[in-house]
Design an enzyme around this catalytic site. Structure first.
Site, mmCIF file in Angstrom:
data_model
loop_
_atom_site.group_PDB
_atom_site.id
_atom_site.type_symbol
_atom_site.label_atom_id
_atom_site.label_comp_id
_atom_site.label_asym_id
_atom_site.label_seq_id
_atom_site.Cartn_x
_atom_site.Cartn_y
_atom_site.Cartn_z
ATOM 1 N N ASP A 482 -47.999 -58.240 13.865
ATOM 2 C CA ASP A 482 -48.232 -59.402 13.012
ATOM 3 C C ASP A 482 -49.738 -59.673 12.997
ATOM 4 O O ASP A 482 -50.331 -60.025 14.021
ATOM 5 C CB ASP A 482 -47.462 -60.612 13.569
ATOM 6 C CG ASP A 482 -47.525 -61.825 12.657
ATOM 7 O OD1 ASP A 482 -48.439 -61.895 11.810
ATOM 8 O OD2 ASP A 482 -46.671 -62.720 12.807
ATOM 9 N N HIS A 483 -50.341 -59.533 11.826
ATOM 10 C CA HIS A 483 -51.791 -59.664 11.735
ATOM 11 C C HIS A 483 -52.254 -61.110 11.925
ATOM 12 O O HIS A 483 -53.456 -61.359 12.086
ATOM 13 C CB HIS A 483 -52.291 -59.118 10.392
ATOM 14 C CG HIS A 483 -53.505 -58.262 10.511
ATOM 15 N ND1 HIS A 483 -54.609 -58.616 11.270
ATOM 16 C CD2 HIS A 483 -53.814 -57.036 9.996
ATOM 17 C CE1 HIS A 483 -55.523 -57.673 11.197
ATOM 18 N NE2 HIS A 483 -55.068 -56.692 10.431
ATOM 19 N N ARG A 484 -51.340 -62.065 11.910
ATOM 20 C CA ARG A 484 -51.717 -63.450 12.205
ATOM 21 C C ARG A 484 -51.972 -63.636 13.693
ATOM 22 O O ARG A 484 -52.717 -64.528 14.100
ATOM 23 C CB ARG A 484 -50.608 -64.405 11.762
ATOM 24 C CG ARG A 484 -50.314 -64.397 10.278
ATOM 25 C CD ARG A 484 -49.090 -65.233 9.973
ATOM 26 N NE ARG A 484 -47.895 -64.716 10.650
ATOM 27 C CZ ARG A 484 -46.689 -65.287 10.593
ATOM 28 N NH1 ARG A 484 -46.537 -66.407 9.902
ATOM 29 N NH2 ARG A 484 -45.664 -64.747 11.235
#
Length: 512
Positions: A482-484
């Site tokens: 998850d790039h968040r």
């Protein structure tokens, strides 16, 4: 005064299955109409989106009706079956102004064990509540149509009674043979709320029907017979258009809007494919595990901006280490360590170094929640579809403990005996897609987790080892994250550490 009834017909509904589950599919009936069941005896096997469970019935008596064929999907609260229970000796007759079925259920309260909690047996009977009397018959709230499957059968305890000449209102309601004559006042004994709803939807007056069930109870068959008579009468009175004299070769059209459609509940959808009239399409319902996977994957793809990185690793030394572990174990002592268990142990060590990947995102609070414990999920393909059992507290387990838990959960998954608790709560997922003979994959993250490690097949390949070309056992590793939660540096560092442990298992000794 209404007569005392010797038989109580109780309706058992699909209980709350917990874990947020709202529906279940009937896979196998364990009883049939006419069978005698004991309190807490399993009566049906249902498949939820998470597990296959047996549902116990809290009533003891004779099964009079089953609702739904095998393969039917029912929502929580839908009827499963009805049970005829004998009333205790000396039970008082229901009050004239109280609904008969409410009095029946109260009279047999001691013969049930209470509400069912799937996976944990049944609880004690709830305390009897004070009954509120009303001035007339009480109509139960109509549930949604999806919650009313068609019953498979209704057992007639007694043959239909011949209709007698109608009596006056006071005679019909006060006679000791109530239930055998049409009634104009007082409570109407009906075998289940489903029958009331069926009558209401088809404008059938229950007061003019003769009950053919036990002690005059109005059954579904009685209502359906009245509906059939009404349709026959309506069909006989249906007008048709006269054919056009100049086009006598065409069939006479009929007024299709006069045809009464039959009621088919949503819950009665079959698992068999539905073929379109042209034969060009075959449709399959998204139910059970397939439906849950569809919902979770769609949500994951909508909410999580995932990215994937991958690397090839030389797994020759890892295979040698596994062979040494299993070879050193004495015959009959413990189970052989699997490659999946080794990758699980490596993943836990990598998460200790990069704990941000053991997280979840709370968008309402706009926070990343870093989790303390590692609950390691692993993808397992079964005959029922893809499931993800969870190894609890994998960060506190040894390799042998992780291996034993993987074996136990895998066997339970193949037997369809995983509980909802064993399929939820994961914080990181390990996906061994190499068992399908593929090298790489870009999987969808198991929402609401933050990352998934993928392991491809291990195959001999040309590889430069110690400056020379050699044939080595190579595996492709991928990390979808998850790039968040993190950027490429964290994800790349995690994956590189995993690859180093695969190529040099001794690296793990620093974190053991």
């Amino acid at each position: 005064m209404a007569p005392g009834l010797n038989v109580n017909s109780l309706e058992f509904k699909l209980p709350d299955l917990g874990e947020g589950l709202t529906e279940a599919g009937i896979t196998r009936w364990l009883v049939q109409v006419g069978d005698v069941v004991a309190v807490d005896q399993p009566v049906v096997e249902v498949e939820t989106a998470k597990a296959l469970v047996e549902v116990p019935c809290p009533y003891g008596g004779v099964v009079t009706a089953l609702f739904g064929e095998e393969g039917t999907e029912l929502p929580v609260g839908a009827p499963l079956l009805t049970v005829a229970v004998g009333a205790p000796e000396g039970s008082p007759a229901p009050a004239p102004e109280e609904p008969a079925e409410r009095a029946l259920q109260t009279a047999a309260a001691e013969e049930s064990s209470g509400n069912v909690l799937v996976g944990y047996g049944t609880a004690a009977a709830p305390a009897r509540r004070r009954r509120v009397r009303s001035a007339g018959p009480v109509t139960q709230p109509a549930p949604k149509p999806a919650a009313q499957p068609v019953p498979r059968a209704v057992r007639q305890e007694k043959p239909p009674r011949p209709q007698e000449p109608a009596a006056g209102p006071s005679e019909a309601s006060g006679s000791s043979g109530a239930g055998t004559l049409p009634r104009t006042d007082g409570p109407i004994p009906v075998i289940s709320p489903l029958v009331r709803k069926l009558a209401r939807e088809n404008d059938v007056d229950l007061r003019v029907l003769l009950g053919t069930g036990p002690d005059g109870l109005i059954t579904r068959a009685d209502v359906e017979s009245a509906i059939a008579v009404g349709r026959t009468t309506a069909h006989a009175a249906t007008p048709t258009y006269e054919p056009t004299p100049t086009r006598t070769h065409e069939p006479t059209p009929t007024r299709t809007h006069d045809v009464t459609p039959t009621h088919t509940p949503v819950g009665a959808v079959s698992e068999e494919p539905r073929v379109a009239p042209t034969g060009a399409e075959i449709r399959y319902p998204l139910t059970g595990i397939r439906g849950l996977v569809a919902d979770k994957m769609s949500r994951s793809r909508r909410e999580i901006p995932e990215a994937t990185c991958w690397v090839d690793a030389d797994a020759t030394e890892l295979l040698a280490a596994r062979a040494a572990m299993n070879g050193a174990a004495k015959e009959g002592e413990g189970q052989k360590i699997s490659l999946l268990a080794l990758f699980a142990r490596i993943s836990v060590a990598a998460l200790a170094r990069y704990p941000m990947l053991n997280s979840t995102v709370d968008m309402e609070a706009r926070e990343v929640v870093r989790l303390a414990d590692v609950h390691l999920g692993f993808a397992a393909q079964t005959d029922r579809g893809l499931v993800v059992p969870v190894v609890r507290n994998a960060n506190t387990r040894t390799t042998e403990s992780v291996n034993a838990e993987l074996i136990r959960l895998t066997e339970a998954a193949r037997d369809g005996k995983l509980t909802p608790a064993q399929l939820t709560g994961g914080t990181f997922t390990l996906n061994n897609y190499g068992v399908f003979g593929v090298d790489g994959s870009t999987p969808i993250i198991n929402h609401p987790e933050a990352a998934m490690l993928g392991v491809g097949r291990i195959v001999p390949k040309p590889w430069v080892h110690q400056g020379e070309l050699a044939v080595r056992h190579v595996v492709q590793l991928s990390l979808t994250f998850d790039h968040r939660v993190c950027d490429g540096g964290t994800a790349g560092g995690f994956l590189r550490f995993v690859a180093d442990c695969v190529e040099q298992p001794a690296v793990l000794l620093r974190s053991v």
